[in-house]
Design an enzyme around this catalytic site. Structure first.
Site, PDB file in Angstrom:
ATOM      1  N   GLU A 199       0.802  -0.704   0.547  1.00  0.00           N
ATOM      2  CA  GLU A 199       0.067   0.140   0.052  1.00  0.00           C
ATOM      3  C   GLU A 199       0.652   1.365   0.060  1.00  0.00           C
ATOM      4  O   GLU A 199       0.019   2.587   0.360  1.00  0.00           O
ATOM      5  CB  GLU A 199      -0.755  -0.111   1.269  1.00  0.00           C
ATOM      6  CG  GLU A 199      -2.247  -1.236   1.814  1.00  0.00           C
ATOM      7  CD  GLU A 199      -2.609  -1.309   2.495  1.00  0.00           C
ATOM      8  OE1 GLU A 199      -3.939  -0.664   2.424  1.00  0.00           O
ATOM      9  OE2 GLU A 199      -2.412  -2.297   3.161  1.00  0.00           O
ATOM     10  N   SER A 206      -6.748  -2.874   1.812  1.00  0.00           N
ATOM     11  CA  SER A 206      -6.619  -2.534   0.470  1.00  0.00           C
ATOM     12  C   SER A 206      -7.374  -3.828  -0.498  1.00  0.00           C
ATOM     13  O   SER A 206      -7.267  -3.094  -1.563  1.00  0.00           O
ATOM     14  CB  SER A 206      -5.640  -1.621   0.052  1.00  0.00           C
ATOM     15  OG  SER A 206      -5.886  -0.462   0.770  1.00  0.00           O
ATOM     16  N   TYR A 229      -9.938   2.217  -5.553  1.00  0.00           N
ATOM     17  CA  TYR A 229      -8.175   3.137  -6.063  1.00  0.00           C
ATOM     18  C   TYR A 229      -8.554   3.836  -7.316  1.00  0.00           C
ATOM     19  O   TYR A 229      -8.010   4.983  -7.497  1.00  0.00           O
ATOM     20  CB  TYR A 229      -7.231   2.453  -5.497  1.00  0.00           C
ATOM     21  CG  TYR A 229      -7.440   2.520  -4.074  1.00  0.00           C
ATOM     22  CD1 TYR A 229      -7.004   3.716  -3.070  1.00  0.00           C
ATOM     23  CD2 TYR A 229      -6.848   1.192  -3.782  1.00  0.00           C
ATOM     24  CE1 TYR A 229      -7.022   3.359  -1.671  1.00  0.00           C
ATOM     25  CE2 TYR A 229      -6.704   0.543  -2.346  1.00  0.00           C
ATOM     26  CZ  TYR A 229      -7.020   2.165  -1.126  1.00  0.00           C
ATOM     27  OH  TYR A 229      -6.964   1.675   0.664  1.00  0.00           O
ATOM     28  N   ARG A 265     -11.242   3.868  11.091  1.00  0.00           N
ATOM     29  CA  ARG A 265     -12.827   4.341   9.979  1.00  0.00           C
ATOM     30  C   ARG A 265     -13.143   2.394  10.135  1.00  0.00           C
ATOM     31  O   ARG A 265     -11.965   1.456  10.676  1.00  0.00           O
ATOM     32  CB  ARG A 265     -11.868   4.130   8.756  1.00  0.00           C
ATOM     33  CG  ARG A 265     -13.800   4.035   8.105  1.00  0.00           C
ATOM     34  CD  ARG A 265     -13.137   3.747   6.215  1.00  0.00           C
ATOM     35  NE  ARG A 265     -12.604   2.507   5.606  1.00  0.00           N
ATOM     36  CZ  ARG A 265     -11.614   2.592   5.364  1.00  0.00           C
ATOM     37  NH1 ARG A 265     -10.362   3.385   5.594  1.00  0.00           N
ATOM     38  NH2 ARG A 265     -11.187   0.930   5.094  1.00  0.00           N
ATOM     39  N   ASP A 297     -15.697  -0.722   9.407  1.00  0.00           N
ATOM     40  CA  ASP A 297     -16.732  -1.482   8.150  1.00  0.00           C
ATOM     41  C   ASP A 297     -17.102  -2.332   8.100  1.00  0.00           C
ATOM     42  O   ASP A 297     -16.626  -3.420   9.444  1.00  0.00           O
ATOM     43  CB  ASP A 297     -15.211  -1.852   6.722  1.00  0.00           C
ATOM     44  CG  ASP A 297     -13.923  -1.199   6.664  1.00  0.00           C
ATOM     45  OD1 ASP A 297     -14.286   0.163   6.626  1.00  0.00           O
ATOM     46  OD2 ASP A 297     -13.739  -1.450   6.071  1.00  0.00           O
ATOM     47  N   GLU A 339     -14.254  -4.967   9.709  1.00  0.00           N
ATOM     48  CA  GLU A 339     -13.017  -4.672   9.923  1.00  0.00           C
ATOM     49  C   GLU A 339     -12.490  -3.160  10.682  1.00  0.00           C
ATOM     50  O   GLU A 339     -14.340  -2.668  10.418  1.00  0.00           O
ATOM     51  CB  GLU A 339     -12.132  -4.970   8.908  1.00  0.00           C
ATOM     52  CG  GLU A 339     -12.175  -5.925   8.319  1.00  0.00           C
ATOM     53  CD  GLU A 339     -11.333  -5.781   6.905  1.00  0.00           C
ATOM     54  OE1 GLU A 339     -10.598  -4.887   6.497  1.00  0.00           O
ATOM     55  OE2 GLU A 339     -11.233  -7.467   5.947  1.00  0.00           O
ATOM     56  N   ASN A 396     -10.165  -0.277  10.653  1.00  0.00           N
ATOM     57  CA  ASN A 396      -8.425   0.127  10.431  1.00  0.00           C
ATOM     58  C   ASN A 396      -7.510   1.620  11.283  1.00  0.00           C
ATOM     59  O   ASN A 396      -8.730   2.458  10.923  1.00  0.00           O
ATOM     60  CB  ASN A 396      -8.612   0.763   8.844  1.00  0.00           C
ATOM     61  CG  ASN A 396      -8.931   0.181   7.390  1.00  0.00           C
ATOM     62  OD1 ASN A 396      -8.937  -1.124   7.311  1.00  0.00           O
ATOM     63  ND2 ASN A 396     -10.488  -0.141   7.617  1.00  0.00           N
ATOM     64  N   GLY A 421      -7.236   5.317   4.444  1.00  0.00           N
ATOM     65  CA  GLY A 421      -6.493   6.462   3.462  1.00  0.00           C
ATOM     66  C   GLY A 421      -7.011   8.051   3.940  1.00  0.00           C
ATOM     67  O   GLY A 421      -8.798   8.456   4.277  1.00  0.00           O
TER      68      GLY A 421
END
Length: 339
Positions: free
Chosen positions: A16, A168, A238, A277, A279, A292, A294, A298
Site C-alpha cells: 500500500e 486494501s 482506488y 474507520r 467497515d 474490519e 482500520n 486512507g
C-alpha cells in the site's frame, strides 16, 4: 510563538506504499493550511528513510533530492526537533504497531492508535476474537495457518478468502464454488502466513469514521457502492470511478444508529485512540455485523474517512487539527503515569 512541527510518515514497505504517499501528501497540505509546520518523512519500499533537504521547499513543490538516512541510524534520528508525528503508513510495517512502538520509545506524541490496538486491528483473526469477547457481532470466519489445509468451506459458497494481516483488498478473492477454494487460499497465502475464510454476507457494505480518545464520536454512515466489480475490490477502492460513496447510507435510521453504536464499541473494545474507520455490513434482516477496523485509513480529502466527517460537519483541516490535539493530549496524559 513558533508553529508546532508535525512530521508526516508516508510510503513504507507494504504493498500500500503508493496509497500511503497520496495520503501523506494530502495531510501535509492540510496541516500547513491548519497552521502547522508540516515535515515530510518518506520511507521507500526497501525500508530506507529519506529526509527533505535543510531548506525545505514549499508544500506542493516536488522534492527531487531527498537525503537518505542509513537504515542503521533510522530510529529515532530522523525525527529531530519534531513535536508530533502523524503516521500515514498503511498496511504492514506502519499500521501494525511497529512504527508506533518506535515512536513510544522515542517519547514522541503521535496521531492514532497505540501499539496494542494497531497490532490487534491489523490482524483480522485477533481482532475478531477481541470483538467476540466484548460482545460485538462480527462476520463468521475460520482461520487457516501456513501448513494447514481446508478441504471444504464451513459456510457453503460463496466465501471470502483473505490474508489476515493486509489491507486494501490485496490478496482477497471470493470462492464461488469448491473448485475455487484452493486457488483462493493459495493467493492469500502468497501475502500472509495466516488466512481467513469468511462467510459471504448479503447486505449493504457501510463504513463509519470514529474520532476521539476517551469519548470517541462516530460520523454519519456511508454506503459503499462498487462500480467496477460485484464486491469492494482493490480497483473499486482506488481506480477513478471505481466506487460511489452514498452519504448518508440508504439504510433504515434504526440500523444506521446501530452502525454508529457498533463502530464506537469496536473502537473502544480494540483500545483505539485518535482515529479509525470501521467497515460493517447492514444485513437484509436488520442485523449489523462488524467486518474490519482500520487504524490508519486512507486520508486524502476524498477518502471515505474524511468525507464522512465532512458530512458530519468537521472539515478536513479541522479534522487534522483535532487529531494533532488528541495526540498531544494523550501524550501529556500518559506522561503523568509512573512506570
Amino acid at each position: 510563538m513558533s508553529r508546532l512541527r508535525v512530521a508526516v510518515l508516508m510510503g513504507g514497505r507494504s504493498s500500500e506504499h503508493d496509497i500511503s504517499v497520496a495520503s501523506g501528501r494530502s495531510i501535509l497540505a492540510g496541516l500547513e493550511e491548519a497552521g502547522y509546520e508540516a515535515i515530510p518523512i518518506e520511507i521507500d519500499r526497501q525500508g530506507r528513510w529519506a529526509l527533505p533537504l535543510p531548506e525545505m521547499p514549499a508544500i506542493g513543490s516536488e522534492v527531487t533530492s531527498p537525503v537518505p538516512v542509513p537504515s542503521s541510524t533510522a530510529s529515532p534520528t530522523p525525527f529531530g526537533a519534531i513535536d508530533v508525528v502523524f503516521p500515514a503508513l498503511h498496511g504492514p510495517f506502519g499500521e501494525d504497531g511497529t512504527v508506533q512502538g518506535l515512536l513510544e520509545l522515542a517519547g514522541l506524541p503521535y496521531v492514532g492508535a497505540g501499539v496494542a490496538a494497531s497490532a490487534v486491528a491489523m490482524d483480522k483473526d485477533l481482532f475478531k476474537a477481541v470483538m467476540r469477547a466484548n460482545g460485538v457481532p462480527v462476520t463468521r470466519s475460520v482461520t487457516v495457518r501456513l501448513g494447514q489445509s481446508l478441504a471444504e468451506s464451513p459456510y457453503g459458497y460463496p466465501v471470502v478468502v483473505k490474508p489476515a494481516r493486509l489491507g486494501s483488498s490485496v490478496g482477497i478473492s471470493i470462492a464461488r464454488s469448491p473448485d475455487e477454494l484452493a486457488p483462493a487460499l493459495e493467493l492469500a497465502f502468497g501475502h500472509d502466513e495466516k488466512v481467513l475464510v469468511e462467510e459471504f454476507v448479503a447486505g449493504v457494505e457501510v463504513e463509519c469514521s470514529v474520532l476521539g480518545n476517551e469519548k470517541p464520536i462516530a460520523s454519519v454512515v456511508g454506503e459503499i457502492v462498487p462500480l467496477l466489480a460485484d464486491w469492494y475490490d482493490f480497483a473499486s477502492k482506488y481506480d477513478d470511478g471505481g466506487m460511489e460513496l452514498v452519504v448518508p447510507a440508504r439504510i433504515p435510521e434504526v440500523q444506521a444508529a446501530r452502525v454508529q453504536e457498533l463502530a464506537v464499541s469496536a473502537f473502544v473494545a480494540c483500545d483505539c485512540e485518535g482515529m479509525a474507520r470501521v467497515d460493517l455490513f447492514a444485513c437484509q434482516n436488520g442485523d449489523v455485523l462488524v467486518n474490519e477496523l482500520n487504524t490508519i485509513p486512507g486520508f486524502t480529502q476524498t477518502s471515505v474517512y474524511a468525507k464522512l466527517f465532512e458530512a458530519s460537519g468537521i472539515g478536513y483541516t479541522d479534522l487534522l487539527r483535532r487529531l494533532v490535539e488528541l495526540a498531544v493530549e494523550r501524550h501529556e496524559r500518559r506522561a503523568q503515569l509512573r512506570y
